[in-house]
Design a protein around this motif. Structure first.
Motif, short mmCIF file in Angstrom:
data_model
loop_
_atom_site.label_atom_id
_atom_site.label_comp_id
_atom_site.label_asym_id
_atom_site.label_seq_id
_atom_site.Cartn_x
_atom_site.Cartn_y
_atom_site.Cartn_z
N ASN A 66 -6.13 28.75 -23.57
CA ASN A 66 -7.21 28.03 -22.87
C ASN A 66 -7.00 27.97 -21.36
N ASP A 67 -5.90 28.52 -20.86
CA ASP A 67 -5.64 28.56 -19.43
C ASP A 67 -5.87 29.96 -18.85
N ILE A 68 -6.26 30.91 -19.69
CA ILE A 68 -6.45 32.28 -19.23
C ILE A 68 -7.88 32.47 -18.73
N GLU A 69 -7.98 32.82 -17.46
CA GLU A 69 -9.29 33.16 -16.90
C GLU A 69 -9.65 34.59 -17.26
N ARG A 70 -8.70 35.51 -17.04
CA ARG A 70 -8.93 36.92 -17.40
C ARG A 70 -7.59 37.64 -17.46
N ILE A 71 -7.62 38.79 -18.12
CA ILE A 71 -6.46 39.69 -18.14
C ILE A 71 -6.93 41.03 -17.59
N GLU A 72 -6.17 41.55 -16.66
CA GLU A 72 -6.41 42.90 -16.14
C GLU A 72 -5.30 43.77 -16.69
N TRP A 73 -5.70 44.76 -17.47
CA TRP A 73 -4.75 45.60 -18.19
C TRP A 73 -4.27 46.74 -17.30
N ASP A 74 -3.03 47.13 -17.50
CA ASP A 74 -2.41 48.19 -16.73
C ASP A 74 -3.24 49.48 -16.72
N ASP A 75 -3.71 49.90 -17.87
CA ASP A 75 -4.41 51.17 -17.96
C ASP A 75 -5.88 51.01 -18.36
N GLU A 76 -6.49 49.92 -17.90
CA GLU A 76 -7.90 49.71 -18.23
C GLU A 76 -8.78 50.66 -17.42
N PRO A 77 -9.88 51.11 -18.02
CA PRO A 77 -10.81 51.97 -17.28
C PRO A 77 -11.50 51.19 -16.16
N ALA A 78 -11.84 51.87 -15.08
CA ALA A 78 -12.47 51.22 -13.92
C ALA A 78 -13.78 50.54 -14.30
N VAL A 79 -14.50 51.09 -15.24
CA VAL A 79 -15.79 50.52 -15.62
C VAL A 79 -15.65 49.15 -16.27
N LEU A 80 -14.45 48.81 -16.74
CA LEU A 80 -14.24 47.50 -17.36
C LEU A 80 -14.41 46.37 -16.34
N LYS A 81 -13.92 46.57 -15.15
CA LYS A 81 -14.08 45.57 -14.09
C LYS A 81 -15.57 45.39 -13.76
N LEU A 82 -16.29 46.50 -13.74
CA LEU A 82 -17.73 46.46 -13.49
C LEU A 82 -18.45 45.71 -14.63
N ALA A 83 -18.00 45.92 -15.86
CA ALA A 83 -18.59 45.23 -17.01
C ALA A 83 -18.38 43.72 -16.90
N ARG A 84 -17.17 43.33 -16.53
CA ARG A 84 -16.88 41.89 -16.37
C ARG A 84 -17.75 41.29 -15.27
N SER A 85 -17.90 42.02 -14.19
CA SER A 85 -18.71 41.55 -13.07
C SER A 85 -20.18 41.40 -13.48
N SER A 86 -20.68 42.35 -14.23
CA SER A 86 -22.07 42.29 -14.71
C SER A 86 -22.27 41.08 -15.63
N ALA A 87 -21.31 40.85 -16.51
CA ALA A 87 -21.41 39.70 -17.42
C ALA A 87 -21.37 38.39 -16.65
N ALA A 88 -20.50 38.31 -15.67
CA ALA A 88 -20.37 37.08 -14.88
C ALA A 88 -21.63 36.78 -14.07
N SER A 89 -22.37 37.83 -13.70
CA SER A 89 -23.58 37.62 -12.92
C SER A 89 -24.83 37.50 -13.79
N GLY A 90 -24.66 37.47 -15.11
CA GLY A 90 -25.79 37.27 -16.01
C GLY A 90 -26.55 38.54 -16.37
N GLN A 91 -26.03 39.69 -16.01
CA GLN A 91 -26.66 40.97 -16.34
C GLN A 91 -26.06 41.45 -17.67
N TYR A 92 -26.42 40.77 -18.75
CA TYR A 92 -25.77 40.98 -20.03
C TYR A 92 -26.04 42.35 -20.63
N GLN A 93 -27.24 42.85 -20.52
CA GLN A 93 -27.54 44.17 -21.09
C GLN A 93 -26.72 45.24 -20.39
#
Length: 172
Positions: A66-93
């Motif tokens: 319950n204290d974790i805001e987010r995890i950034e993974w060592d080998d995550e694809p770049a588009v994952l950060k973009l996906a998180r940003s889209s979700a945070a801004s309400g662009q769910y689709q």
């Protein structure tokens, strides 16, 4: 003269550069809600109540779920950060599309990363269902599948809460 870049351009650049910087260090990074201090290292254990981060040197750190805001993974694809940003801004689709792209681009055999991407898809779908009644049945199915398949994930209780919210929105 000062030139202002559009916000989308800046976010895209950040999404492309940030993973390169982390990859040089080879660390998973847990950002906490309660402090500015991050836990960095290899995530060696995940449960529904905590995540254990083992640094390259020193003792392992246990972070409550319950204290974790987010995890950034060592080998995550770049588009994952973009996906998180889209979700945070309400662009769910758009977030769902980006999470699905990240799922395809993620390295095979990284079950923690894949589970985190699956959570992102569930969260964006559930949030979309709260504003679009036509999405509610599909969201309930997806959230129930996540609970069944990832019963020991650190976002387990967040998914339960979102499932309850979707059921309330559906008046069930």
């Amino acid at each position: 003269m000062f030139y202002r870049f559009p916000l989308k351009t800046v976010l895209l650049c950040m999404a492309l550069v940030a993973p390169i910087d982390r990859a040089a260090h080879g660390l998973d990074t847990v950002t906490r809600r309660s402090t500015d201090k991050r836990a960095a290292g290899e995530i060696t254990e995940i449960s529904k109540t905590e995540v254990t981060v083992t640094p390259k040197a020193g003792a392992a750190t246990t972070v409550p779920a319950n204290d974790i805001e987010r995890i950034e993974w060592d080998d995550e694809p770049a588009v994952l950060k973009l996906a998180r940003s889209s979700a945070a801004s309400g662009q769910y689709q758009l977030a769902i599309e980006n999470f699905n792209e990240a799922k395809s681009a993620a390295p095979a055999g990284k079950e923690f990363l894949q589970a985190d991407i699956a959570y992102g898809i569930c969260q964006a779908t559930g949030k979309l269902a709260l504003v679009d009644a036509e999405q509610q049945s599909a969201a309930i199915e997806l959230l129930n599948a996540f609970i069944e398949n990832h019963s020991d994930h650190y976002r387990y209780f967040d998914v339960l809460l979102l499932l309850g919210d979707v059921h309330l929105a559906k008046e069930e």
